[in-house]
Structures are given as C-alpha cells and as structure tokens.
Design a protein around this motif. Structure first.
Motif, PDB file in Angstrom:
ATOM      1  N   GLY A 127       0.555  -4.600   7.216  1.00 61.83           N
ATOM      2  CA  GLY A 127      -0.416  -5.390   6.455  1.00 61.83           C
ATOM      3  C   GLY A 127      -1.582  -5.910   7.258  1.00 61.83           C
ATOM      4  O   GLY A 127      -1.949  -7.078   7.141  1.00 61.83           O
TER       5      GLY A 127
ATOM      6  N   HIS B 229       0.331  -6.984  -2.790  1.00 62.67           N
ATOM      7  CA  HIS B 229      -0.487  -6.078  -1.981  1.00 62.67           C
ATOM      8  C   HIS B 229      -1.954  -6.078  -2.420  1.00 62.67           C
ATOM      9  O   HIS B 229      -2.538  -5.032  -2.663  1.00 62.67           O
TER      10      HIS B 229
ATOM     11  N   SER C 291       0.796   1.042   4.420  1.00 65.16           N
ATOM     12  CA  SER C 291      -0.085  -0.044   4.837  1.00 65.16           C
ATOM     13  C   SER C 291      -1.260   0.478   5.674  1.00 65.16           C
ATOM     14  O   SER C 291      -1.558  -0.038   6.742  1.00 65.16           O
TER      15      SER C 291
ATOM     16  N   PHE D 123       0.622  -0.739  -1.483  1.00 66.36           N
ATOM     17  CA  PHE D 123      -0.351  -0.981  -0.409  1.00 66.36           C
ATOM     18  C   PHE D 123      -1.695  -0.285  -0.613  1.00 66.36           C
ATOM     19  O   PHE D 123      -2.125   0.528   0.202  1.00 66.36           O
TER      20      PHE D 123
ATOM     21  N   SER E  84       2.706 -12.466   2.946  1.00 69.41           N
ATOM     22  CA  SER E  84       2.432 -11.200   3.624  1.00 69.41           C
ATOM     23  C   SER E  84       1.237 -10.493   3.005  1.00 69.41           C
ATOM     24  O   SER E  84       0.682 -10.937   1.999  1.00 69.41           O
ATOM     25  N   ALA E  85       0.880  -9.355   3.616  1.00 61.75           N
ATOM     26  CA  ALA E  85      -0.133  -8.434   3.085  1.00 61.75           C
ATOM     27  C   ALA E  85      -1.415  -9.147   2.691  1.00 61.75           C
ATOM     28  O   ALA E  85      -1.799  -9.192   1.530  1.00 61.75           O
TER      29      ALA E  85
END
Length: 305
Positions: free
Chosen positions: A41, A167, A274, A221, A103-104
């Motif tokens: 990420g 994402h 990613s 992603f 995250s991401a």
C-alpha cells in the motif's frame, strides 16, 4: 529472384529485432525496509516522503494480534537510494476506537490536507467474535492538523453499513475516487467502483467501472497513473499466479479498455498486488510473496530501463 527474397527476409528480421530490442526492460529491487512483517500500500505524501502499510508492532517489536490475526497500521518514511524507504516512523494519527486496522492510504487534495484510508471496523452485533466475518472494511477520510497529525476521520456518504469498501485511490485530476467494494452491483467477490468528488467534500453516486475490468473473481488495489491507466490486482483465471497485476487504459469516453495482464518480472507465480507508478511512468512500487523474499509480503521497487 532468390536474392530479392533473402534481402526482404533480412530486412523484415532486422525491423522485428529492432522493435524487440527497444522493448522496455524492468529491473526490480527488494527493499531493505522488508523483514518478517508484511509491507504493502505505498502512497506518496509530499516531496520525498512516502506512506505504506505494515504490521502493528508492540514495544518489543513483535506483531500485535487480534484473535490470532496480525494487525496492520500506516507508517511514513523517506525515499532513499534505489527507491528504498528510510527513516520509518508510525504515521501520527487519532483514529476512532471502533477501527482496529488502518491501511492502503492515498491522498485527497493536492495540498495533501486530506488522507483517505481503509479501516477494519467492529460489527457491534457480533463484538464477542472478532473473526473476519464479524468485521467489515470501510473508507475513512481524515484531515491533517499541525501538532496532532491525521485526525477527524469521517466515513464518506456513499459508504453503506451493510457492505465493505476499501483500497481507495484518487485520479490524477482529483475528480474521482476509485475503490473496491462488495456493494450492490458487483460482478464478483469485490469489484472496482469510482465516485465523483465535488466541492466541499461532496460525493456523487458510485458507478461500477464495468466488465472489461471487473470479473466474477476479486478485483483489488486499484491505482490510477498520471496517464489515467488503471492498474489493479485480480485472482481471475489465466493469470501467472494467484493475485496478478493488470492494467486497463482509459478510453476517450471515460470508460476502460479490456484489462491486460502485466508481464514478468512484475507478475510471478505468487501473489503480486498493490502496484503504483510515479508520474514519470518509469518507477514505482508493488508487493509480492515471491520466493527469496525476506519474510512476509515484500515491497519491491521497479525501474523501466
């Protein structure tokens, strides 16, 4: 006549060989930041600063777990030689107590005032059992306040409580947010959607980017490059491995072309995902579980030569 035939054959061979020789070669580098933990990420913050996702660690440097599942969080660092990430520190933030993963990341405005992240959220009705089924993913947008970090996280209006969203990535012109979701209208497990970004943080209605990108499998992603090419990962059939990286070019009408599988060394027989590429369209990062890594899912830097 025979001499003419061989002359034409040699000319054709030379033209084909020249075209082949001019094809980009890609060098990949396993980064020093990798270790036994998972890394993925990557997103650019500003200047040579970078943000990425890795395991949440305790004071002894061990992975923090929740019901035998490793937790992840966001880190920031600086870009060093060969794309390596140095001077790594946790990303300063104040996130809701209900969210136990972040995250991401991506960034929402050109002045980097807003960050967009994926979080894992408790399902309050099943709080006693924090398995994967007892939680859901959602997108949250936070603002940067000097001395505090990223705070005031809010869920955008298009995220509904009965679906997962994650994402996120922002188009280069800042007009669209792309994301994956299980919302109504998906063709498979998770599809890629996009939603228009209007003034004052107002969003339009999400739209599925269509069957030339999405399949009955999982699409994950997404990333929109400077030239509006959409890169993403999928576990659809006929790939090289498990998760593979694909690209789809934006057409004049704003739709996307049939997705194409990226060649090696980007893709392998293992999970590759990613993917992001810098504005120079020659360098960037992706994550892979291929052999000869350093432990968890590793970050790789690539250079088109």
């Amino acid at each position: 006549m025979k001499n003419i035939f061989w002359f034409c054959f040699l000319m054709l061979f030379c033209i084909c060989f020249k075209g082949y020789a001019q094809k980009d070669t890609i060098k990949i580098v396993n980064l020093n930041v990798n270790d036994e933990n998972t890394h993925f990420g990557v997103s650019y913050l500003e200047g040579n600063k970078i943000v990425f996702t890795s395991n949440l660690l305790n004071k002894r440097g061990k992975q923090q777990m929740l019901n035998d599942t490793p937790l992840v969080t966001l880190y920031q660092g600086e870009i060093g030689n060969n794309g390596d990430i140095i001077n790594v520190l946790p990303l300063p933030n104040k996130l809701s107590d209900a969210a136990f993963n972040m995250s991401a990341s991506t960034f929402y405005t050109s002045d980097k005032k807003y960050i967009v992240i994926t979080t894992n959220v408790y399902n309050k009705e099943r709080k006693a059992n924090l398995s994967q089924k007892a939680s859901r993913l959602r997108i949250e947008i936070g603002e940067y306040i000097e001395g505090i970090g990223w705070t005031n996280f809010k869920v955008p209006s298009f995220c509904k409580p009965n679906s997962s969203y994650g994402h996120p990535t922002i188009s280069p012109d800042g007009k669209f947010m792309y994301f994956v979701s299980t919302m109504r209208g998906t063709l498979g497990g998770t599809d890629i959607f996009r939603v228009a970004i209007h003034e004052n943080n107002v969003f339009g209605k999400p739209e599925n980017v269509g069957p030339k990108v999405n399949t009955r499998k999982k699409e994950l992603f997404p990333f929109i490059a400077k030239d509006n090419t959409l890169y993403f990962s999928s576990n659809r059939p006929k790939g090289k491995g498990q998760l593979d990286i694909y690209k789809s070019e934006m057409l004049e009408d704003g739709t996307y072309s049939e997705a194409q599988l990226l060649d090696g060394p980007i893709n392998s027989r293992f999970d590759d995902y990613s993917f992001m590429i810098k504005d120079d369209l020659k360098t960037g990062y992706f994550t892979s579980t291929r052999p000869k890594g350093k432990g968890g899912d590793d970050l790789y830097y690539f250079i088109k030569e």
